[in-house]
Design a protein around this motif. Structure first.
Motif, PDB file in Angstrom:
ATOM      1  N   SER A   2       0.845  -1.190   0.000  1.00 56.16           N
ATOM      2  CA  SER A   2       0.000   0.000   0.000  1.00 56.16           C
ATOM      3  C   SER A   2       0.879   1.239   0.000  1.00 56.16           C
ATOM      4  CB  SER A   2      -0.902   0.009   1.238  1.00 56.16           C
ATOM      5  OG  SER A   2      -0.129   0.200   2.409  1.00 56.16           O
ATOM      6  N   ASN A   3       0.296   2.363  -0.364  1.00 56.44           N
ATOM      7  CA  ASN A   3       1.054   3.616  -0.337  1.00 56.44           C
ATOM      8  C   ASN A   3       1.518   3.951   1.074  1.00 56.44           C
ATOM      9  OD1 ASN A   3       0.865   4.298  -3.148  1.00 56.44           O
ATOM     10  ND2 ASN A   3      -1.289   4.727  -2.813  1.00 56.44           N
ATOM     11  N   ALA A   4       0.686   3.644   2.058  1.00 56.78           N
ATOM     12  CA  ALA A   4       1.079   3.903   3.456  1.00 56.78           C
ATOM     13  C   ALA A   4       2.280   3.047   3.846  1.00 56.78           C
ATOM     14  CB  ALA A   4      -0.102   3.628   4.384  1.00 56.78           C
ATOM     15  N   GLN A   5       2.285   1.786   3.411  1.00 61.39           N
ATOM     16  CA  GLN A   5       3.428   0.910   3.719  1.00 61.39           C
ATOM     17  C   GLN A   5       4.705   1.429   3.058  1.00 61.39           C
ATOM     18  OE1 GLN A   5       1.464  -2.750   2.384  1.00 61.39           O
ATOM     19  NE2 GLN A   5       1.846  -3.660   4.379  1.00 61.39           N
ATOM     20  N   LYS A   6       4.600   1.839   1.802  1.00 59.12           N
ATOM     21  CA  LYS A   6       5.781   2.352   1.099  1.00 59.12           C
ATOM     22  C   LYS A   6       6.296   3.639   1.734  1.00 59.12           C
ATOM     23  CE  LYS A   6       3.707   1.964  -2.934  1.00 59.12           C
ATOM     24  NZ  LYS A   6       3.390   1.958  -4.373  1.00 59.12           N
ATOM     25  N   GLN A   7       5.376   4.494   2.149  1.00 55.84           N
ATOM     26  CA  GLN A   7       5.774   5.743   2.795  1.00 55.84           C
ATOM     27  C   GLN A   7       6.524   5.465   4.092  1.00 55.84           C
ATOM     28  OE1 GLN A   7       4.717   9.110   1.408  1.00 55.84           O
ATOM     29  NE2 GLN A   7       6.638   9.308   2.522  1.00 55.84           N
ATOM     30  N   ALA A   8       6.027   4.528   4.894  1.00 56.98           N
ATOM     31  CA  ALA A   8       6.679   4.172   6.152  1.00 56.98           C
ATOM     32  C   ALA A   8       8.055   3.564   5.908  1.00 56.98           C
ATOM     33  CB  ALA A   8       5.804   3.203   6.938  1.00 56.98           C
ATOM     34  N   ILE A   9       8.163   2.720   4.878  1.00 60.75           N
ATOM     35  CA  ILE A   9       9.443   2.083   4.554  1.00 60.75           C
ATOM     36  C   ILE A   9      10.482   3.125   4.170  1.00 60.75           C
ATOM     37  CG2 ILE A   9      10.582   0.680   2.790  1.00 60.75           C
ATOM     38  CD1 ILE A   9       7.999  -1.074   2.824  1.00 60.75           C
ATOM     39  N   LEU A  10      10.125   4.025   3.276  1.00 57.67           N
ATOM     40  CA  LEU A  10      11.086   5.010   2.781  1.00 57.67           C
ATOM     41  C   LEU A  10      11.494   6.005   3.871  1.00 57.67           C
ATOM     42  CD1 LEU A  10       9.662   5.717  -0.782  1.00 57.67           C
ATOM     43  CD2 LEU A  10      11.718   4.450  -0.179  1.00 57.67           C
ATOM     44  N   SER A  11      10.580   6.319   4.770  1.00 52.27           N
ATOM     45  CA  SER A  11      10.911   7.284   5.825  1.00 52.27           C
ATOM     46  C   SER A  11      11.918   6.712   6.828  1.00 52.27           C
ATOM     47  CB  SER A  11       9.641   7.737   6.552  1.00 52.27           C
ATOM     48  OG  SER A  11       9.029   6.637   7.207  1.00 52.27           O
ATOM     49  N   ASP A  12      11.965   5.369   6.962  1.00 53.61           N
ATOM     50  CA  ASP A  12      12.873   4.732   7.915  1.00 53.61           C
ATOM     51  C   ASP A  12      14.133   4.173   7.272  1.00 53.61           C
ATOM     52  OD1 ASP A  12      11.148   5.251   9.997  1.00 53.61           O
ATOM     53  OD2 ASP A  12      10.138   3.313   9.876  1.00 53.61           O
ATOM     54  N   ALA A  13      14.205   4.170   5.937  1.00 50.15           N
ATOM     55  CA  ALA A  13      15.303   3.502   5.239  1.00 50.15           C
ATOM     56  C   ALA A  13      16.632   4.241   5.409  1.00 50.15           C
ATOM     57  CB  ALA A  13      14.972   3.370   3.763  1.00 50.15           C
ATOM     58  N   LYS A  14      17.708   3.456   5.411  1.00 52.64           N
ATOM     59  CA  LYS A  14      19.066   3.997   5.532  1.00 52.64           C
ATOM     60  C   LYS A  14      19.658   4.280   4.141  1.00 52.64           C
ATOM     61  CE  LYS A  14      18.655   3.186   9.940  1.00 52.64           C
ATOM     62  NZ  LYS A  14      17.318   2.541   9.923  1.00 52.64           N
ATOM     63  N   GLU A  15      20.821   4.892   4.143  1.00 49.10           N
ATOM     64  CA  GLU A  15      21.434   5.344   2.889  1.00 49.10           C
ATOM     65  C   GLU A  15      21.638   4.209   1.885  1.00 49.10           C
ATOM     66  OE1 GLU A  15      25.612   7.430   1.359  1.00 49.10           O
ATOM     67  OE2 GLU A  15      25.177   7.240   3.507  1.00 49.10           O
ATOM     68  N   GLU A  16      22.120   3.042   2.358  1.00 50.65           N
ATOM     69  CA  GLU A  16      22.423   1.940   1.453  1.00 50.65           C
ATOM     70  C   GLU A  16      21.177   1.410   0.739  1.00 50.65           C
ATOM     71  OE1 GLU A  16      25.685   2.410   4.269  1.00 50.65           O
ATOM     72  OE2 GLU A  16      23.505   2.247   4.487  1.00 50.65           O
ATOM     73  N   PHE A  17      20.033   1.632   1.335  1.00 52.93           N
ATOM     74  CA  PHE A  17      18.768   1.165   0.767  1.00 52.93           C
ATOM     75  C   PHE A  17      18.500   1.817  -0.587  1.00 52.93           C
ATOM     76  CE2 PHE A  17      14.114   1.194   0.361  1.00 52.93           C
ATOM     77  CZ  PHE A  17      13.782  -0.093   0.740  1.00 52.93           C
TER      78      PHE A  17
END
Length: 378
Positions: free
Chosen positions: A202-217
């Motif tokens: 979902s868009n909410a899941q993707k938003q949460a993932i990207l907001s917490d992701a580190k540089e290497e991601f």
């Protein structure tokens, strides 16, 4: 005196000695990709180690398959997606799958059916992820086939049961994928899983993932496009006009603008679907029920297909008794509707106001029905 040198024998001997020494010393300062070829006729062929730069495959190194074995060595600063591409003459032996190049002892096995890469943490995780994804896809395919086989004796109760089972599988898959990504939000494996599942999460899941992701991601170029897509989706807020797109009207076979059908004094329920999507077809009874419920109350249903084959789309519209306006641009997931409105999965629904502005950029039919009852004072 002439000496005949068998290079294949020498290379095989060097490989065996190197691997024995490496395994004994437990060296993980760099990487060794030790490959074995079983069954496939690739003796003497080149095999390339390649990576992606944008959408371009770039060959970084190569070696020769000798005595059914090959070896690559080096040091990798950060894990990256790579490909092992064996060539017969100038033609790839088969479509390669990416693996993760990281420091450690990597084992690659090539057979007639494909290639497996294992031996390091991220590659072992990638293999487990692919196994689970295959399981989810098999479950959905079997359910799709069951549904299609039952169409002639289908009842609304059976369709409701089918939809519930399908949605349960989709939720389990999305939750599993989100969990894999959250555990790998500091490496390229997590980024790869996100890109492969951009239409499942979902868009909410993707938003949460990207907001917490580190540089290497973010090492994969495609991650930026996911971020940009979310930004565009967030622009579809309540009160704003829906971006206009060109679509084919099934009634006259001509291209029209979506804006011709909106903002004309009636609420519009957009139903985005496809004839090949069993959940979309199964849900059509519910769409029809909603259309009938509000037909005399200033509410119109408008279905937009992301089909690619015009005849299949037309047949499905007739077969399902979709008497309302039906549009499509026959571009599949590359359609303007899917890309401009960031549709992740179908069926998808949106609710537009009588002036063409957005009321609900996404929601279930039940949620849209409830909102219409509020708006119409029922």
């Amino acid at each position: 005196m002439d000496i005949k040198i068998n290079l294949k024998v020498i290379l095989a001997g060097v490989l065996a000695i190197f691997m024995a020494v490496a395994c004994n010393r437990g060296d993980t300062q760099g990487f060794e990709i030790y490959g074995k070829v079983t069954g496939a006729d690739m003796e003497g062929s080149l095999i390339y180690l390649a990576g992606l730069e944008g959408n371009t495959l770039v060959y970084a190194d190569s070696t020769v398959i000798a005595d059914s074995a090959f070896l690559f060595t080096g040091i990798q600063d950060k894990p990256q997606l790579k490909f092992l591409i064996p060539l017969r003459s100038v033609t790839p032996a088969y479509a390669p799958k990416p693996f993760i190049l990281e420091n450690g002892h990597i084992n690659a096995i090539i057979s007639d059916s494909g290639m497996t890469v294992s031996g390091t943490p991220l590659n072992d995780g990638l293999n487990e992820y692919r196994r689970k994804k295959t399981g989810f896809n098999t479950e959905k395919r079997e359910l799709d086939n069951m549904y299609k086989d039952s169409l002639r004796r289908m009842t609304r109760e059976k369709e409701a049961m089918f939809l519930a089972r399908y949605r349960a599988i989709e939720k389990s898959e999305a939750d599993y994928v989100a969990g894999v990504i959250s555990m790998n939000n500091d490496n390229v494996f997590g980024g790869y899983v996100l890109l492969e599942n951009r239409y499942i999460l979902s868009n909410a899941q993707k938003q949460a993932i990207l907001s917490d992701a580190k540089e290497e991601f973010f090492l994969l170029d495609g991650i930026a496009s996911v971020d940009e897509a979310l930004r565009r989706r967030n622009e579809l807020n309540a009160g704003r006009k829906l971006p206009d797109v060109g679509l084919l009207d099934i009634r006259d076979g001509a291209m029209h603008r979506l804006s011709e059908y909106t903002g004309n004094g009636t609420y519009i329920v957009l139903n985005i679907w496809a004839s090949w999507s069993a959940p979309s077809v199964a849900a059509m009874h519910n769409v029809k029920a909603l259309a009938g419920k509000y037909s005399r109350k200033g509410v119109n249903v408008l279905s937009i297909s992301i089909d690619t084959v015009a005849d299949e789309w037309r047949r499905a519209v007739r077969r399902n008794g979709m008497y309302w306006i039906n549009l499509a641009d026959l571009q599949g997931w590359e359609s303007g509707v899917a890309t401009r409105y960031q549709i992740n999965a179908i069926p998808a629904y949106m609710l537009l106001n009588a002036d063409g502005t957005i009321i609900m950029p996404e929601g279930s039919l039940e949620e849209i029905d409830s909102r219409l009852e509020q708006l119409l004072g029922n």
